[in-house]
Design a protein around this motif. Structure first.
Motif, mmCIF file in Angstrom:
data_model
loop_
_atom_site.group_PDB
_atom_site.id
_atom_site.type_symbol
_atom_site.label_atom_id
_atom_site.label_comp_id
_atom_site.label_asym_id
_atom_site.label_seq_id
_atom_site.Cartn_x
_atom_site.Cartn_y
_atom_site.Cartn_z
ATOM 1 N N LEU A 278 33.953 33.089 26.903
ATOM 2 C CA LEU A 278 34.574 32.295 27.951
ATOM 3 C C LEU A 278 35.989 32.804 28.149
ATOM 4 N N ILE A 279 36.261 33.292 29.354
ATOM 5 C CA ILE A 279 37.582 33.777 29.730
ATOM 6 C C ILE A 279 38.307 32.600 30.372
ATOM 7 N N LYS A 280 39.266 32.048 29.668
ATOM 8 C CA LYS A 280 39.939 30.840 30.152
ATOM 9 C C LYS A 280 40.824 31.141 31.350
ATOM 10 N N GLY A 281 40.843 30.199 32.243
ATOM 11 C CA GLY A 281 41.695 30.273 33.413
ATOM 12 C C GLY A 281 42.674 29.132 33.389
ATOM 13 N N GLY A 282 43.141 28.781 34.561
ATOM 14 C CA GLY A 282 44.084 27.681 34.646
ATOM 15 C C GLY A 282 44.215 27.182 36.061
ATOM 16 N N ILE A 283 45.078 26.213 36.208
ATOM 17 C CA ILE A 283 45.334 25.639 37.516
ATOM 18 C C ILE A 283 46.832 25.341 37.610
ATOM 19 N N ALA A 284 47.402 25.664 38.736
ATOM 20 C CA ALA A 284 48.807 25.361 39.003
ATOM 21 C C ALA A 284 48.858 24.445 40.220
ATOM 22 N N VAL A 285 49.633 23.394 40.101
ATOM 23 C CA VAL A 285 49.717 22.409 41.176
ATOM 24 C C VAL A 285 51.192 22.191 41.518
ATOM 25 N N ASP A 286 51.477 22.181 42.815
ATOM 26 C CA ASP A 286 52.818 21.830 43.269
ATOM 27 C C ASP A 286 52.706 21.079 44.589
ATOM 28 N N ASP A 287 53.813 20.927 45.286
ATOM 29 C CA ASP A 287 53.830 20.140 46.521
ATOM 30 C C ASP A 287 53.029 20.773 47.654
ATOM 31 N N ARG A 288 52.628 22.030 47.501
ATOM 32 C CA ARG A 288 51.831 22.707 48.536
ATOM 33 C C ARG A 288 50.336 22.563 48.315
ATOM 34 N N GLY A 289 49.920 22.302 47.072
ATOM 35 C CA GLY A 289 48.501 22.208 46.756
ATOM 36 C C GLY A 289 48.235 22.762 45.368
ATOM 37 N N SER A 290 47.058 23.354 45.200
ATOM 38 C CA SER A 290 46.690 23.866 43.883
ATOM 39 C C SER A 290 46.204 25.305 43.973
ATOM 40 N N LEU A 291 46.285 25.975 42.841
ATOM 41 C CA LEU A 291 45.858 27.373 42.712
ATOM 42 C C LEU A 291 45.065 27.479 41.421
ATOM 43 N N ARG A 292 43.798 27.921 41.521
ATOM 44 C CA ARG A 292 42.954 28.124 40.343
ATOM 45 C C ARG A 292 42.877 29.610 40.069
ATOM 46 N N PHE A 293 42.928 29.969 38.780
ATOM 47 C CA PHE A 293 42.962 31.388 38.449
ATOM 48 C C PHE A 293 42.284 31.675 37.119
ATOM 49 N N ALA A 294 41.908 32.927 36.944
ATOM 50 C CA ALA A 294 41.425 33.468 35.673
ATOM 51 C C ALA A 294 42.002 34.876 35.590
ATOM 52 N N ASN A 295 43.262 34.961 35.227
ATOM 53 C CA ASN A 295 43.999 36.227 35.274
ATOM 54 C C ASN A 295 43.487 37.282 34.295
ATOM 55 N N GLU A 296 42.750 36.881 33.273
ATOM 56 C CA GLU A 296 42.227 37.844 32.297
ATOM 57 C C GLU A 296 40.857 38.399 32.698
ATOM 58 N N PHE A 297 40.312 37.936 33.823
ATOM 59 C CA PHE A 297 39.040 38.451 34.331
ATOM 60 C C PHE A 297 39.316 39.679 35.180
ATOM 61 N N HIS A 298 38.711 40.815 34.818
ATOM 62 C CA HIS A 298 39.030 42.085 35.462
ATOM 63 C C HIS A 298 37.877 42.699 36.266
ATOM 64 N N PHE A 299 36.801 41.965 36.497
ATOM 65 C CA PHE A 299 35.659 42.444 37.283
ATOM 66 C C PHE A 299 35.038 43.716 36.685
ATOM 67 N N GLU A 300 35.129 43.883 35.371
ATOM 68 C CA GLU A 300 34.594 45.070 34.713
ATOM 69 C C GLU A 300 33.095 45.215 34.978
ATOM 70 N N GLY A 301 32.717 46.314 35.604
ATOM 71 C CA GLY A 301 31.312 46.635 35.841
ATOM 72 C C GLY A 301 30.624 45.856 36.948
ATOM 73 N N VAL A 302 31.337 45.004 37.678
ATOM 74 C CA VAL A 302 30.704 44.184 38.717
ATOM 75 C C VAL A 302 30.254 45.057 39.876
ATOM 76 N N LYS A 303 28.985 44.855 40.293
ATOM 77 C CA LYS A 303 28.423 45.618 41.410
ATOM 78 C C LYS A 303 28.048 44.735 42.595
#
Length: 145
Positions: free
Chosen positions: A7-32
């Protein structure tokens, strides 16, 4: 590529504009290729789908799902070999399921959307496809009694 379920953990950032979900350690290795799955109702199960070679990254973009993975050589019904994960848009993460495993999922909420990123093209996945009944490893019943 990693041969372990991870499980590659991600996160969420929230501010007055809304939210942003991310998984910065996911690198799409081998994805076709990738595809999105959305069930018509909560509690619907799609399982068990196995591959010897093809690996999959799993991301829940909306809602939540119970995702299971089990080695191809696991004895049918042996729940001790099943790894379970609850993936949710409220706690982002990418689940890596390498080749050599069955996978399956159940929508835990209405409107759940799941993205699968595959390491095999459509041509490469031909002949690397094993399907079993949803209750071969019945991890689903504890969520809806």
């Amino acid at each position: 590529m990693n041969r372990d379920i991870t499980l590659i953990k991600g996160g969420i950032a929230v501010d007055d504009r809304g939210s942003l979900r991310f998984a910065n350690e996911f690198h799409f290795e081998g994805v076709k290729r990738f595809y999105q799955v959305e069930n018509y109702r909560r509690g619907f199960i799609r399982a068990w789908h196995g591959h010897e070679r093809e690996g999959k990254y799993v991301w829940v973009s909306c809602g939540s799902a119970l995702v299971g993975a089990v080695p191809l050589d696991a004895e049918k019904g042996d729940l001790s070999r099943v790894k379970k994960f609850v993936l949710s848009d409220k706690c982002p993460g990418v689940l890596w399921i390498p080749g050599g495993h069955y996978n399956g999922f159940m929508s835990l909420e209405e409107n759940t959307r799941i993205l699968f990123f595959s390491t095999a093209s459509m041509e490469e996945t031909q002949g690397d496809d094993i399907r079993l009944e949803y209750d071969t490893w019945n991890i689903w019943q504890e969520y809806f009694r």
